[in-house]
Scaffold this active site. Structure first.
Site, PDB file in Angstrom:
ATOM      1  N   GLU A 166     -15.208  65.108  61.148  1.00 35.36           N
ATOM      2  CA  GLU A 166     -14.587  63.844  60.752  1.00 35.36           C
ATOM      3  C   GLU A 166     -13.530  63.365  61.745  1.00 35.36           C
ATOM      4  O   GLU A 166     -12.340  63.245  61.397  1.00 35.36           O
ATOM      5  CB  GLU A 166     -13.998  63.952  59.338  1.00 35.36           C
ATOM      6  N   GLU A 354     -21.173  67.913  54.235  1.00 32.36           N
ATOM      7  CA  GLU A 354     -20.238  67.929  53.105  1.00 32.36           C
ATOM      8  C   GLU A 354     -20.672  66.862  52.112  1.00 32.36           C
ATOM      9  O   GLU A 354     -20.985  65.729  52.505  1.00 32.36           O
ATOM     10  CB  GLU A 354     -18.808  67.576  53.522  1.00 32.36           C
TER      11      GLU A 354
HETATM   12  O1  IFM Z   1     -11.283  68.430  51.933  1.00 35.56           O
HETATM   13  C1  IFM Z   1     -11.863  67.460  52.723  1.00 35.56           C
HETATM   14  C2  IFM Z   1     -12.411  68.063  53.998  1.00 35.56           C
HETATM   15  O2  IFM Z   1     -11.424  68.720  54.712  1.00 35.56           O
HETATM   16  C3  IFM Z   1     -13.001  66.998  54.872  1.00 35.56           C
HETATM   17  N1  IFM Z   1     -13.907  66.163  54.154  1.00 35.56           N
HETATM   18  C4  IFM Z   1     -13.500  65.638  52.881  1.00 35.56           C
HETATM   19  C5  IFM Z   1     -12.985  66.758  51.999  1.00 35.56           C
HETATM   20  C6  IFM Z   1     -12.544  66.199  50.641  1.00 35.56           C
HETATM   21  O3  IFM Z   1     -11.501  65.318  50.802  1.00 35.56           O
END
Ligand code: IFM
Length: 449
Positions: A166, A354
């Protein structure tokens, strides 16, 4: 109820990140990260929580790997703490830090779980920030040196690598909005960070190719879906600007070697300093694109909406409402993002690295949580992912965020995303109902509608 099957070989996993679970913030030679500094500033983190201990994974790692095995995971996505390995960001390597990840990888392999390593998930060495952090052009070389250390150590056993997690969050929440470490509010630093994050990515990919390691390398982007709030031309254009800011800036650079022209025009003097050869460095073939999907926004033109003149609201489809993090729930946005990659970026190999939600988890006296909300959330996104594969999207795996409850950045320990409950007082782990449900999904290689 019919079982929607995934293709044979579809990879099932769960993800975490170093700062969010490891704890041991100042042990065994680890250097401070920007998050170690940031959590110590007043009013930054809810309840003044820190990641000093959090899930204490550093000390419970073998137990955690056994737990993953029990859950039936095929792959585990973790990140490496740069300051644990290189306490000063560059130069000396901390052997004990390296040993930790070495041991983790061996434990995973012994448990028949595929290790999937991310080099950077936000915990920059404080020493690197002291030299300017991501806005400093030299950071691409510091990162490449760190990547080389990790490839040398683990490249023979880790088959999946991501450079960054990210980078939008790193650049914009860290350097423009300032609610994440290092807490700077300066859009020009943010755009320069985007560029240096991508240059660093490019250098690491080059080194990986040069070393002929056996695995694959990519990058993980958080692809937020933007949709116009109405058919009004101004809303459509505003939504496109938002798309370019969050997604297009990375996708165009990585896949087409350029930044979106319209966005660069809008940001004018805030645009990054691009030097000869930079875009070619960034635009190298990657083996896969990792995407994280959580949210969709309805976007409107707003005269007072900052330099890109838009305002945004979460979209929730049906009766979904919001998650405990206050985010809307919209599986249709996942479909839109996946088909967009198929249609506009050459249908790359994709892993959802994710996806998941914060839920209000009421634990019983044994720590057990009946998290039906989470199960429904995951099921709806998985059904959408399965449909996308039927539509020709080259999606090859899915990781739940998160394996276990952890430190959720500015929300501290208050938001729980895990399949496994962590009792932060005792360190005890308890599999939630969703962990059992996910194990079934993996066994069946499919989800019931
Ligand atoms: O916890 C975060 C993670 O570190 C990065 N992506 C989103 C998740 C939820 O906010």
């Amino acid at each position: 109820m019919s079982l929607q099957k995934f293709p044979d070989g579809f990879l099932w996993g769960a993800a975490t990140a170093a700062y969010q679970i490891e704890g041991a913030w100042n042990e065994d030679g680890k250097g401070p990260s920007i998050w170690d500094t940031f959590v110590r500033k007043p009013h930054r983190i809810l309840n003044n929580d820190t990641g000093d201990v959090t899930a204490n994974h550093y000390h419970k790692m073998p137990e955690d790997v056994q737990m993953m095995k029990e859950m039936g995971l095929q792959s585990y996505r973790f990140s490496i703490s740069w300051p644990r390995v290189m306490p000063n960001g560059k130069g000396a390597v901390n052997q004990k830090g390296l040993d930790f990840y070495d041991h983790l990888v061996d434990e995973l392999l012994a448990a028949n779980i595929i290790p999937n390593a991310t080099l950077y998930h936000w915990d920059l060495p404080q020493a690197s920030q002291d030299l300017g952090g991501w806005p400093n052009r030299d950071i691409a070389d510091w990162f490449a040196d760190y990547a080389q250390v990790m490839f040398d150590k683990l490249g023979d056993r880790v088959p999946m690598w991501a450079t960054h997690n990210e980078p939008w969050v790193v650049a914009f929440t860290g350097y423009a909005i300032g609610d994440f470490a290092p807490g700077i509010s300066d859009y020009s630093q943010a755009f320069q960070s985007v560029h240096n994050l991508l240059r660093a990515h490019g250098k690491a990919v080059q080194l990986y190719r040069k070393g002929n390691y056996k695995g694959e390398i990519g990058i993980v982007l958080d692809l937020q879906h933007s949709q116009p709030a109405s058919d009004d031309e101004a809303d459509v254009a505003a939504s496109h600007r938002r798309y370019e800011l969050t997604n297009g800036i990375f996708l165009e650079a990585l896949f087409n070697g350029r930044y979106p022209e319209q966005l660069m025009d809008w940001i004018g003097p805030l645009a990054p300093d691009v030097q000869d050869g930079d875009m070619a460095l960034i635009n190298q073939p990657i083996d896969f694109l990792g995407m994280n999907y959580y949210m969709t926004f309805a976007v409107k033109f707003a005269n007072r909406g900052g330099f890109l003149k838009f305002s945004q609201d979460f979209v929730s489809s049906g009766n979904w409402g919001k998650t405990d993090a206050g985010w809307g729930v919209n599986p249709a946005g996942l479909m839109a993002s996946l088909t967009h990659l198929r249609d506009h970026f050459g249908n790359p190999k994709i892993f959802i690295m994710e996806n998941g939600c914060a839920a209000i988890d009421d634990a019983d006296e044994n720590g057990y949580v009946i998290d039906n909300d989470r199960i429904n959330y995951l099921r709806s996104h998985l059904l959408t992912a399965q449909e996308a594969i039927q539509e020709g999207v080259n999606l090859q795996g899915y990781y739940v965020w998160s394996l276990m409850d952890n430190f959720e950045w500015a929300h501290g320990l208050s938001k729980r995303f895990g399949l496994v409950r962590i009792n932060y007082e005792t360190g005890e782990r308890t599999l939630k109902k969703s962990a059992g449900w996910y194990k079934e999904v993996i066994n069946q290689n499919g989800v019931y509608e």
